[in-house]
Design an enzyme around this catalytic site. Sequence first.
Site, mmCIF file in Angstrom:
data_model
loop_
_atom_site.group_PDB
_atom_site.id
_atom_site.type_symbol
_atom_site.label_atom_id
_atom_site.label_comp_id
_atom_site.label_asym_id
_atom_site.label_seq_id
_atom_site.Cartn_x
_atom_site.Cartn_y
_atom_site.Cartn_z
ATOM 1 C CB ILE A 155 71.334 60.868 35.700
ATOM 2 C CG1 ILE A 155 70.288 60.796 36.382
ATOM 3 C CG2 ILE A 155 72.395 61.907 36.203
ATOM 4 C CD1 ILE A 155 70.295 60.264 37.859
ATOM 5 C CG ASP A 174 75.561 52.961 28.886
ATOM 6 O OD1 ASP A 174 75.136 51.794 29.101
ATOM 7 O OD2 ASP A 174 75.108 53.689 29.724
ATOM 8 C CB CYS A 205 77.093 53.151 35.539
ATOM 9 S SG CYS A 205 78.427 53.053 36.664
ATOM 10 N N PRO A 206 74.317 52.585 37.258
ATOM 11 C CG PRO A 206 72.830 50.823 36.917
ATOM 12 C CD PRO A 206 73.734 51.884 36.010
ATOM 13 C CB THR A 232 75.885 62.406 41.414
ATOM 14 O OG1 THR A 232 75.900 62.238 39.993
ATOM 15 C CG2 THR A 232 76.748 63.935 41.506
ATOM 16 C CB SER A 233 76.194 57.069 40.290
ATOM 17 O OG SER A 233 75.136 56.054 39.812
ATOM 18 N NE ARG A 234 71.881 54.139 45.144
ATOM 19 C CZ ARG A 234 70.966 55.181 44.625
ATOM 20 N NH1 ARG A 234 71.497 56.293 44.533
ATOM 21 N NH2 ARG A 234 69.819 55.210 44.503
ATOM 22 C CG ASP A 258 74.876 64.031 46.054
ATOM 23 O OD1 ASP A 258 75.105 64.891 47.008
ATOM 24 O OD2 ASP A 258 73.969 63.680 45.775
ATOM 25 C CD GLU A 263 74.633 57.368 50.542
ATOM 26 O OE1 GLU A 263 75.460 57.803 49.649
ATOM 27 O OE2 GLU A 263 73.438 57.730 50.216
ATOM 28 C CG HIS A 295 72.219 60.747 48.339
ATOM 29 N ND1 HIS A 295 72.389 59.127 48.189
ATOM 30 C CD2 HIS A 295 71.345 60.671 47.063
ATOM 31 C CE1 HIS A 295 71.914 58.751 47.361
ATOM 32 N NE2 HIS A 295 71.218 59.720 46.713
HETATM 33 P P1 NAD Z 1 69.647 54.702 33.978
HETATM 34 O O1 NAD Z 1 68.800 53.425 34.274
HETATM 35 O O2 NAD Z 1 68.588 55.880 33.105
HETATM 36 O O3 NAD Z 1 70.695 54.863 33.333
HETATM 37 C C1 NAD Z 1 72.027 54.010 33.707
HETATM 38 C C2 NAD Z 1 72.914 53.690 32.710
HETATM 39 O O4 NAD Z 1 74.007 52.982 33.283
HETATM 40 C C3 NAD Z 1 72.287 52.946 31.487
HETATM 41 O O5 NAD Z 1 72.591 53.638 30.549
HETATM 42 C C4 NAD Z 1 73.094 51.652 31.513
HETATM 43 O O6 NAD Z 1 72.979 51.074 30.126
HETATM 44 C C5 NAD Z 1 74.281 52.019 32.211
HETATM 45 N N1 NAD Z 1 75.014 50.686 32.597
HETATM 46 C C6 NAD Z 1 74.370 49.813 33.588
HETATM 47 N N2 NAD Z 1 75.500 49.029 33.746
HETATM 48 C C7 NAD Z 1 76.719 49.420 33.278
HETATM 49 C C8 NAD Z 1 78.065 49.141 33.361
HETATM 50 N N3 NAD Z 1 78.163 47.906 33.971
HETATM 51 N N4 NAD Z 1 78.956 49.943 32.701
HETATM 52 C C9 NAD Z 1 78.590 51.196 32.059
HETATM 53 N N5 NAD Z 1 77.159 51.528 31.907
HETATM 54 C C10 NAD Z 1 76.361 50.670 32.789
HETATM 55 O O7 NAD Z 1 69.682 55.409 35.410
HETATM 56 P P2 NAD Z 1 69.725 57.073 35.611
HETATM 57 O O8 NAD Z 1 68.324 57.453 36.119
HETATM 58 O O9 NAD Z 1 70.596 57.884 34.766
HETATM 59 O O10 NAD Z 1 70.617 57.035 37.289
HETATM 60 C C11 NAD Z 1 71.722 56.635 37.351
HETATM 61 C C12 NAD Z 1 72.066 56.397 38.667
HETATM 62 O O11 NAD Z 1 72.140 57.372 39.333
HETATM 63 C C13 NAD Z 1 71.067 55.530 39.487
HETATM 64 O O12 NAD Z 1 71.561 54.422 39.230
HETATM 65 C C14 NAD Z 1 71.174 55.988 40.831
HETATM 66 O O13 NAD Z 1 72.263 54.979 41.383
HETATM 67 C C15 NAD Z 1 71.899 57.402 40.788
HETATM 68 N N6 NAD Z 1 71.037 58.492 41.241
HETATM 69 C C16 NAD Z 1 71.575 59.410 42.442
HETATM 70 C C17 NAD Z 1 70.929 60.162 42.806
HETATM 71 C C18 NAD Z 1 71.318 61.264 43.792
HETATM 72 O O14 NAD Z 1 70.548 61.887 44.521
HETATM 73 N N7 NAD Z 1 72.474 61.554 43.899
HETATM 74 C C19 NAD Z 1 69.592 60.592 42.319
HETATM 75 C C20 NAD Z 1 68.877 59.523 41.334
HETATM 76 C C21 NAD Z 1 69.780 58.733 40.932
#
Ligand code: NAD
Length: 330
Positions: A155, A174, A205-206, A232-234, A258, A263, A295
Amino acid sequence: MKVAFFSTKSYDKEYFTKFNTDNVHELTFFEVPLNEQTAVLTIGFEAICVFVNDIINRETIKIIKQNGISLIALRCAGFNNVDLKAAHENQIKVVRVPAYSPESVAEHAAALILTLNRKTHKAYNRVREGNFSIENLTGFNLFAKTVGVIGTGLIGKAFCKIMLGFGCKVLAYDIKESSDLVAKGVVYKSLDDILNESDILSLHCPLTPETAHVIDANAISKMKDGVMIINTSRGALIQAKDAIEGLKNGKIGYLGIDVYEQEADLFFQDLSESVILDDVIARLISFPNVLITGHLGFFTKEAVEEIATITLNNLTSFENNRELVNEVKS
Ligand code: NAD
């Protein structure tokens, strides 16, 4: 397989039924979320299909194991709501949908930025009331602004490309750098540098023990005055109470979220006739420069189709003892 779905909405039923060709799997849709109290519903099923706010902790896992569940299929990318260690100890496999449409979330982050900046939501309401004044709707150009991206996975990468398209300077942090992004002009820096230099910060990031509350009072104090923060992550990446302080003293100029740490008690429900008991979100909603969506970053037609297809394939692979390419290991 006999699969119990939790936290289901009409669109889950629609898409999963549509893509469950020839009724390969027997799908039962429960609207309630999965938690220790509702885990009793898993009796008679072989697998469960869960979403972002279902709580699959050690206690839930103990109950579903007793009920005969051998597979947890997440219909989402994040898996922070599953106790992976407990699942592993109970010989329950966990699968997810690692990538369905990274663009859906990345584009939603861009939508939050543009809405907050150009105030289209306010202009829309004004015009509907016959008010064509543009007073107080001043925005700023995205061109040449510095955008900091925390997490450049699927993302984050899609988001970086969108921001490069606007002519922004894109900085990233990252634990793993992407050479593809570097080749496109993204500059990796330390987290502190990103916090210091960004006009807009977007979190991709996750949620892990390392990233929980990565945006807290200390991080906010390092940011530019009037910074825009997008999440938009968590939800738990941001300490919401600290963000409220930042908004009150003007350090944070805009906040677009988001996701929200608490939530699970709010999102995906129509609470329009209820009193909101969560004072933190109520305060956040009250700011004119805060935009909250419930979300829906993932919620595009393309993404929902992919989620259904990949989840059903994950179930079929498990049933046929094939390699689980989307397994989440503890
Ligand atoms: P992904 O696993 O492809 O990418 C996550 C990135 O974060 C990786 O490059 C990883 O190296 C990096 N990362 C891990 N730990 C880190 C840290 N401590 N500091 C910095 N970077 C770090 O995941 P993605 O598919 O890109 O999704 C990212 C997040 O988006 C998911 O974990 C989820 O929480 C969230 N998400 C939200 C929605 C939504 O509807 N709002 C939908 C899907 C995913």
